[in-house]
Write a protein that holds these residues in place. Structure first.
Motif, PDB file in Angstrom:
ATOM      1  N   ALA A   1      -2.008   3.929 -15.643  1.00  0.00           N
ATOM      2  CA  ALA A   1      -1.968   5.377 -15.838  1.00  0.00           C
ATOM      3  C   ALA A   1      -2.022   5.695 -17.324  1.00  0.00           C
ATOM      4  N   GLY A   2      -2.776   6.723 -17.671  1.00  0.00           N
ATOM      5  CA  GLY A   2      -2.887   7.115 -19.077  1.00  0.00           C
ATOM      6  C   GLY A   2      -3.970   8.162 -19.250  1.00  0.00           C
ATOM      7  N   GLY A   3      -4.580   8.165 -20.425  1.00  0.00           N
ATOM      8  CA  GLY A   3      -5.686   9.073 -20.683  1.00  0.00           C
ATOM      9  C   GLY A   3      -5.295  10.458 -21.142  1.00  0.00           C
ATOM     10  N   LEU A   4      -4.009  10.677 -21.438  1.00  0.00           N
ATOM     11  CA  LEU A   4      -3.573  11.997 -21.892  1.00  0.00           C
ATOM     12  C   LEU A   4      -3.536  12.101 -23.412  1.00  0.00           C
ATOM     13  N   ASN A   5      -3.756  10.962 -24.085  1.00  0.00           N
ATOM     14  CA  ASN A   5      -3.735  10.913 -25.554  1.00  0.00           C
ATOM     15  C   ASN A   5      -2.394  11.345 -26.141  1.00  0.00           C
ATOM     16  N   ARG A   6      -1.334  11.010 -25.425  1.00  0.00           N
ATOM     17  CA  ARG A   6       0.023  11.238 -25.920  1.00  0.00           C
ATOM     18  C   ARG A   6       0.970  10.289 -25.191  1.00  0.00           C
ATOM     19  N   LYS A   7       2.160  10.149 -25.731  1.00  0.00           N
ATOM     20  CA  LYS A   7       3.128   9.238 -25.133  1.00  0.00           C
ATOM     21  C   LYS A   7       3.537   9.725 -23.740  1.00  0.00           C
ATOM     22  N   ILE A   8       3.718   8.770 -22.840  1.00  0.00           N
ATOM     23  CA  ILE A   8       4.102   9.118 -21.468  1.00  0.00           C
ATOM     24  C   ILE A   8       5.353   8.335 -21.060  1.00  0.00           C
ATOM     25  N   SER A   9       6.293   8.243 -21.998  1.00  0.00           N
ATOM     26  CA  SER A   9       7.536   7.530 -21.716  1.00  0.00           C
ATOM     27  C   SER A   9       8.327   8.194 -20.595  1.00  0.00           C
ATOM     28  N   HIS A  10       8.173   9.517 -20.435  1.00  0.00           N
ATOM     29  CA  HIS A  10       8.889  10.210 -19.359  1.00  0.00           C
ATOM     30  C   HIS A  10       8.419   9.730 -17.988  1.00  0.00           C
ATOM     31  N   ILE A  11       7.138   9.375 -17.883  1.00  0.00           N
ATOM     32  CA  ILE A  11       6.637   8.836 -16.616  1.00  0.00           C
ATOM     33  C   ILE A  11       7.175   7.426 -16.405  1.00  0.00           C
ATOM     34  N   ALA A  12       7.157   6.622 -17.462  1.00  0.00           N
ATOM     35  CA  ALA A  12       7.689   5.260 -17.361  1.00  0.00           C
ATOM     36  C   ALA A  12       9.142   5.287 -16.906  1.00  0.00           C
TER      37      ALA A  12
ATOM     38  N   THR B   1       0.812  -1.216   0.000  1.00  0.00           N
ATOM     39  CA  THR B   1       0.000   0.000   0.000  1.00  0.00           C
ATOM     40  C   THR B   1       0.847   1.269   0.000  1.00  0.00           C
ATOM     41  N   GLU B   2       1.850   1.346   0.859  1.00  0.00           N
ATOM     42  CA  GLU B   2       2.670   2.559   0.927  1.00  0.00           C
ATOM     43  C   GLU B   2       3.463   2.766  -0.358  1.00  0.00           C
ATOM     44  N   LEU B   3       3.932   1.673  -0.941  1.00  0.00           N
ATOM     45  CA  LEU B   3       4.632   1.777  -2.221  1.00  0.00           C
ATOM     46  C   LEU B   3       3.676   2.291  -3.292  1.00  0.00           C
ATOM     47  N   ALA B   4       2.456   1.776  -3.303  1.00  0.00           N
ATOM     48  CA  ALA B   4       1.457   2.233  -4.275  1.00  0.00           C
ATOM     49  C   ALA B   4       1.176   3.723  -4.108  1.00  0.00           C
TER      50      ALA B   4
ATOM     51  N   ILE C   1       9.347   6.409 -13.109  1.00  0.00           N
ATOM     52  CA  ILE C   1       8.870   5.380 -12.185  1.00  0.00           C
ATOM     53  C   ILE C   1       9.848   4.207 -12.137  1.00  0.00           C
ATOM     54  N   SER C   2      10.349   3.815 -13.298  1.00  0.00           N
ATOM     55  CA  SER C   2      11.302   2.701 -13.341  1.00  0.00           C
ATOM     56  C   SER C   2      12.584   3.050 -12.591  1.00  0.00           C
ATOM     57  N   LYS C   3      13.042   4.279 -12.747  1.00  0.00           N
ATOM     58  CA  LYS C   3      14.284   4.702 -12.090  1.00  0.00           C
ATOM     59  C   LYS C   3      14.132   4.722 -10.575  1.00  0.00           C
TER      60      LYS C   3
ATOM     61  N   THR D   1       4.048  10.219  -7.187  1.00  0.00           N
ATOM     62  CA  THR D   1       5.080  10.575  -8.160  1.00  0.00           C
ATOM     63  C   THR D   1       4.481  10.821  -9.537  1.00  0.00           C
ATOM     64  N   ILE D   2       3.591   9.937  -9.968  1.00  0.00           N
ATOM     65  CA  ILE D   2       2.948  10.099 -11.275  1.00  0.00           C
ATOM     66  C   ILE D   2       2.149  11.399 -11.322  1.00  0.00           C
ATOM     67  N   SER D   3       1.393  11.663 -10.267  1.00  0.00           N
ATOM     68  CA  SER D   3       0.537  12.857 -10.228  1.00  0.00           C
ATOM     69  C   SER D   3       1.354  14.140 -10.207  1.00  0.00           C
ATOM     70  N   GLU D   4       2.522  14.107  -9.582  1.00  0.00           N
ATOM     71  CA  GLU D   4       3.383  15.292  -9.562  1.00  0.00           C
ATOM     72  C   GLU D   4       3.944  15.590 -10.953  1.00  0.00           C
ATOM     73  N   ILE D   5       4.218  14.536 -11.717  1.00  0.00           N
ATOM     74  CA  ILE D   5       4.755  14.722 -13.067  1.00  0.00           C
ATOM     75  C   ILE D   5       3.661  15.179 -14.030  1.00  0.00           C
ATOM     76  N   GLU D   6       2.491  14.541 -13.944  1.00  0.00           N
ATOM     77  CA  GLU D   6       1.369  14.854 -14.842  1.00  0.00           C
ATOM     78  C   GLU D   6       0.088  14.953 -14.012  1.00  0.00           C
ATOM     79  N   PRO D   7      -0.237  16.135 -13.494  1.00  0.00           N
ATOM     80  CA  PRO D   7      -1.406  16.282 -12.611  1.00  0.00           C
ATOM     81  C   PRO D   7      -2.732  15.870 -13.240  1.00  0.00           C
ATOM     82  N   GLU D   8      -2.848  15.931 -14.567  1.00  0.00           N
ATOM     83  CA  GLU D   8      -4.119  15.628 -15.228  1.00  0.00           C
ATOM     84  C   GLU D   8      -4.250  14.167 -15.645  1.00  0.00           C
ATOM     85  N   ILE D   9      -3.260  13.359 -15.364  1.00  0.00           N
ATOM     86  CA  ILE D   9      -3.285  11.976 -15.824  1.00  0.00           C
ATOM     87  C   ILE D   9      -4.369  11.180 -15.104  1.00  0.00           C
TER      88      ILE D   9
END
Length: 208
Positions: free
Chosen positions: A89-100, A23-26, A103-105, A32-40
């Protein structure tokens, strides 16, 4: 199989495999995702039928998109009282490799990030959750190997399973990466491609 996070063996197979994200990891991943892309748009899947989301849908849209009813839809905060099996995560209708990449890093030792829909959508699961491994563990209940399996797929999360199975089949609407590893191609999901193959197998077995 929820990208390998949950596997339930139907007879003659047996077993119930669950690979969850703490849970805490989630929470940290979602923050982290929301900070990078608030509208995702973020969805977390739970064992069973419930799921949490930061973009609630009306009943008609909910059924059309998720095949779900309003009682199955929870807020992210309420859903995170349990350990999720997958974060999407998605729904922005564009590539989100920067988030991937981000998160991976940061969390790559504990989770797997698998893109789909041409990198416009991310599936995040426990590091130990893969379709190939989950299927293999279910087959162990009958001492059966992946060589005896016919697998179907359409997107990147299916590639590891398709590569390991005896016969791999891509549907016509599959992404190019899936078609490259598949042994055969059938009609699309909308044209009942899987059913066509299964019907032919049954017909051949009856004719022998």
């Amino acid at each position: 199989m929820q990208n390998g996070a949950i596997g339930i063996g139907n007879p003659p197979l047996s077993g119930h495999i669950k690979e969850k994200i703490a849970t805490e990891l989630a929470r940290d991943i979602i923050t982290t995702i929301s900070e990078i892309e608030p509208e995702i748009r973020i969805t977390i899947e739970l064992e069973g039928y419930g799921f949490g989301t930061n973009h609630p849908r009306n009943p008609d849209e909910l059924w059309e998109v998720n095949s779900a009813t309003p009682d199955m839809q929870l807020s992210l905060e309420k859903a995170l009282t349990d350990e999720p099996t997958k974060i999407a995560a998605g729904g922005l209708n564009r590539k989100i490799s920067h988030i991937a990449n981000a998160i991976s890093k940061r969390f790559g030792n504990d989770i797997s990030v698998v893109p789909s829909n041409e990198m416009t959508f991310l599936n995040i699961t426990s590091k130990t959750a893969t379709k190939q491994d989950t299927l293999r563990r279910l087959l162990d209940s009958q001492n059966t190997s992946l060589d005896n399996v016919i697998a179907f797929g359409d997107d990147v999360p299916d590639i590891d399973m398709l590569s390991a199975c005896g016969i791999s089949i891509a549907v016509a609407n599959a992404v190019p990466e899936v078609k490259e590893v598949a042994d055969y191609c059938t009609a699309s999901n909308d044209d009942d491609g899987v059913a066509i193959v299964l019907e032919r197998i049954i017909e051949q077995s009856h004719s022998q």
